[in-house]
Design an enzyme around this catalytic site. Structure first.
Site, short mmCIF file in Angstrom:
data_model
loop_
_atom_site.label_atom_id
_atom_site.label_comp_id
_atom_site.label_asym_id
_atom_site.label_seq_id
_atom_site.Cartn_x
_atom_site.Cartn_y
_atom_site.Cartn_z
N LYS A 31 0.83 -1.21 0.00
CA LYS A 31 0.00 0.00 0.00
C LYS A 31 0.86 1.26 0.00
O LYS A 31 0.62 2.19 0.75
CB LYS A 31 -0.99 -0.03 1.17
N ARG A 32 1.85 1.28 -0.89
CA ARG A 32 2.75 2.42 -0.98
C ARG A 32 2.15 3.52 -1.85
O ARG A 32 1.10 3.33 -2.48
CB ARG A 32 4.10 1.99 -1.56
#
Lengths: 272, 272
Positions: B96-97
């Site tokens: 979830k960057r």
């Protein structure tokens, strides 16, 4: 560190500068590459040369993660060095994390407890239960992305939702989350006049402001619209300081750049 | 791995199961803790017992990051083990960057090149220039958070923006980004009937679907509304498989849980 202690440091050092440690092995002076840990050597030199002029350091975690296990070692050494040598410095893990509850708790533990950062940046997209686990930590801050300074900020953050822009909705909604007093917000300086409206929404919270200079926001304008009686601002500069020179005196030049910004900040603080 | 190859694997194995490797040292059987690398030992046992019944593994990076350098070592060993022993398996870094351009490039490099994942999950809040650096990589997928399966999904993702919900806006807008063919989307199964509407927007892309069972969405409904002729679905299960038992035969029981899901999936695939 509490917000009050941060404010005290700001008045003491006459600076609200945050230096971004976006340390890229491809951009540091080549002669450092023969050192055992080039990234840490670079950070140490930058920190030693700039710490007088700033109150905070902000490693962007991507730069460390991109180098794998060596990167995490360099990050750990950097934060340990700050804690030992300059414990008065405020530290920000620029990680932009955010996941469902239990997983956010793992990230919070990693950055707050294991690495000992004072704060971490977090993305708001997954909502309340992705952010509250970070807010549970005492004397730690969660810096929520609100209005970022990149071009893509205008894709979603400024969309109208129920008559106001999404980033304003993020601010308003997050104020009602548990332990919201531990929130700070990322607000880019691209449009400094937005800061006036933002201050009506969140009159007290600290704002972490990237993009001063580089993308057009002036320090004077940021202060005019965004400063509170407790300052409430951390203005970040990364590449303009740490990569100001790639010669053997890079640290000295970085120090001079930081000092120049500190002097401007001192002038702004006098206006309070 | 290309989407087409993934589809081929799905038909071959009669499964579109993704097993989430959310490996928490506090939850693995205690007798493993005396091993040199308990997290890797656990993962290896789970993988050996479940690989026949799934097409993908998804380590949630938070669980590894939370253990520091040892965690990154365990992650690296896990992905290397998958590449060596089961190269037909699709791998997802659930990270979830999302950050500004250059920094996203660093994250993309870390997950795609250094660790060799086939895909990575990315948050959309910072917009186009935070996601496009991930999309540049050939035969790699970027799995954009659209509608997540947690309670906080309803804080911002379902807000009305210009007459449609934000997560739909994210899907529509992202379709116009460069190399958008490399996009997949996270769509929670909390409300499976949403999938029908979503398929009108993105008829072809793979969806990574968490929350089947746990938060109410049934596999049958997910398939009814979300399946395409190329399947287009990866359904994730983490804790219900890997923590099904904490006894010495935990891996065998995890295998049985995975097989039970695979059998249901085979039935759904027969409907195509």
């Amino acid at each position: 560190m509490t917000s009050q202690e941060l404010t005290e440091q700001i008045f003491k050092k006459k600076s609200f500068l945050c230096v971004g440690l976006d340390t890229d092995p491809d951009r540091i002076p080549t002669y450092l590459l023969s050192e055992e840990d080039p990234v840490f050597s670079f950070n140490k030199a930058i920190i030693d040369a700039t710490h007088e002029f700033c109150v905070a350091y902000k490693p962007n975690i991507a730069f460390y993660e991109a180098v794998g296990i060596d990167g995490w070692k360099a990050l750990k050494k950097t934060i340990d060095y700050l804690h030992t040598e300059y414990p008065e410095i405020y530290t920000i893990a620029d990680a932009k994390r955010g996941d469902i509850g239990n997983t956010s708790r793992m990230y919070a533990k990693a950055f707050f407890n294991d690495l000992g950062f004072d704060s971490v940046t977090v993305a708001p997209y997954m909502g309340k239960d992705s952010v509250e686990p970070f807010l549970e930590f005492t004397n730690k801050h969660t810096i929520l992305l609100a209005l970022t300074s990149n071009e893509g900020a205008f894709d979603f953050q400024t969309l109208e939702t129920d008559g106001e822009e999404l980033y304003r909705k993020v601010m308003k909604t997050s104020k009602n989350w548990k332990n919201a007093k531990n929130l700070m917000y990322v607000v880019g300086a691209t449009k400094a006049e937005f800061l006036g409206e933002i201050r009506k929404l969140i009159p007290e919270s600290f704002l972490l402001v990237p993009g001063v200079g580089a993308q057009g926001g002036s320090l004077e304008e940021v202060c005019k619209y965004g400063m509170t009686k407790n300052v409430g601002l951390l203005v970040n500069s990364s590449r303009k300081i740490i990569y100001a020179s790639d010669s053997s005196n890079f640290a000295e030049i970085a120090g001079a750049k930081a000092e120049a910004l500190q002097k401007q900040m001192a002038q702004e603080l006098e206006k309070l």
